[in-house]
Design an enzyme around this catalytic site. Structure first.
Site, PDB file in Angstrom:
ATOM      1  N   HIS A 103       6.237  12.675  -0.299  1.00 42.44           N
ATOM      2  CA  HIS A 103       7.474  11.690  -0.630  1.00 42.44           C
ATOM      3  C   HIS A 103       7.337  10.893   0.704  1.00 42.44           C
ATOM      4  CE1 HIS A 103      10.779   9.667  -1.827  1.00 42.44           C
ATOM      5  NE2 HIS A 103      11.641  10.357  -1.128  1.00 42.44           N
ATOM      6  N   HIS A 105       8.781   6.718   1.875  1.00 41.09           N
ATOM      7  CA  HIS A 105       9.649   5.534   1.503  1.00 41.09           C
ATOM      8  C   HIS A 105       8.767   4.263   1.927  1.00 41.09           C
ATOM      9  CE1 HIS A 105      13.822   7.063   1.102  1.00 41.09           C
ATOM     10  NE2 HIS A 105      13.024   7.979   0.452  1.00 41.09           N
ATOM     11  N   ASP A 128      -9.675   3.226  -9.611  1.00 40.86           N
ATOM     12  CA  ASP A 128     -10.533   4.336  -9.094  1.00 40.86           C
ATOM     13  C   ASP A 128      -9.647   5.552  -8.751  1.00 40.86           C
ATOM     14  OD1 ASP A 128     -12.932   3.252  -8.832  1.00 40.86           O
ATOM     15  OD2 ASP A 128     -12.341   2.338  -6.680  1.00 40.86           O
ATOM     16  N   HIS A 177      14.414   4.291  -5.590  1.00 46.03           N
ATOM     17  CA  HIS A 177      14.033   5.235  -4.635  1.00 46.03           C
ATOM     18  C   HIS A 177      12.835   5.041  -3.780  1.00 46.03           C
ATOM     19  CE1 HIS A 177      14.511   9.833  -3.353  1.00 46.03           C
ATOM     20  NE2 HIS A 177      13.969   8.913  -2.261  1.00 46.03           N
ATOM     21  N   TYR A 235     -19.910   9.120  -9.130  1.00 41.10           N
ATOM     22  CA  TYR A 235     -19.739   8.325  -7.855  1.00 41.10           C
ATOM     23  C   TYR A 235     -19.914   9.283  -6.864  1.00 41.10           C
ATOM     24  CZ  TYR A 235     -16.757   6.165  -4.178  1.00 41.10           C
ATOM     25  OH  TYR A 235     -16.440   5.432  -3.023  1.00 41.10           O
TER      26      TYR A 235
END
Ligand SMILES: [Zn+2]
Length: 239
Positions: A103, A105, A128, A177, A235
């Site tokens: 997580h 910001h 991708d 958020h 790939y």
């Protein structure tokens, strides 16, 4: 304390992986101050390692990562775990294939979250890694914010993903958020956090240049996503 020395060794490795992944957030300029956290899970042990709450990056070490079980009980560590721990644990409990959660910001992803908009798949960089538009959740209700806020953040992520296979959409923006990403490992989840921020930046600039642009066509999305991730992926180098 764990009696089993093999388990103890695995915990040492998990601490190291999660510590390095947290430090990588800083290397990739995804965090300001202490705003960001990475966790990782050892599925065999059923234990999660996560960054401690509010500790400066310079003071982090493998030793001060907090070890918890999936119910949120601290198993090892004197520091409080990240305040977002409950969100991470919801994702681990719901999605058995994921091995790491991030997580941040990071500003471009947060811009889309604050605007309440999904990040449209406008080009192959996005395709991708993310098999379609990166969804934005609904806003949490007042009651969801007042009680068990972090748990409810996890639940709204789960509600938004619905039946989507989590590793085909390894990230989301939570409305008002910011981004949460996940992956097969803590390191892979950080990689996806970096890509999410890059595609958020590209999508914003693309929309500024051409507000009418729409998501890329399904054939190109399929081509780019499936050549890296499908059962017929080709790939990169053969193992
Ligand atoms: Zn946050």
């Amino acid at each position: 304390m764990l009696a089993d020395s093999a388990a103890a060794q695995r915990i040492i490795e998990l601490r190291e992986q999660v510590y390095l992944a947290n430090m990588a957030l800083q290397t990739h300029n995804l965090v300001t101050f202490t705003w960001g956290n990475v966790s990782g899970i050892d599925r065999e042990l059923g234990l999660v390692a996560i960054k401690p709450s509010g500790v400066e990056y310079a003071k982090l070490s493998p030793a001060n990562m907090v070890i918890l079980n999936l119910a949120g009980k601290v198993i090892e560590g004197d520091l409080k775990p990240s305040s977002d721990t409950s969100t991470h644990l919801v994702l681990y409990r719901s999605y058995e294939d994921i091995g790491g959660v991030v997580h941040t910001h990071s500003p471009f992803a947060c811009a889309w979250a604050q605007a309440g908009l999904s990040i449209p798949a406008l080009g192959t960089t996005h395709a991708d890694y993310f098999y379609g538009d990166i969804p934005c959740t609904r806003a949490l209700t007042e009651a969801e914010v007042a009680t068990n806020y972090e748990l409810n953040t996890g639940l709204v992520i789960e509600e938004t993903l619905g039946s989507t296979e989590p590793l085909s959409m390894p990230g989301i923006v939570v409305k008002e958020h910011g981004p949460f990403t996940w992956g097969t490992s803590p390191d892979n989840a950080v990689h996806n956090a970096v890509v999410l921020e890059e595609v958020a930046k590209m999508a914003l600039h693309t929309k500024q240049l051409n507000p009418q642009v729409t998501s890329l066509n399904q054939a190109l999305l399929d081509k780019h996503y499936l050549r890296k991730h499908g059962k017929d992926a080709y790939y990169g180098q053969e193992d």
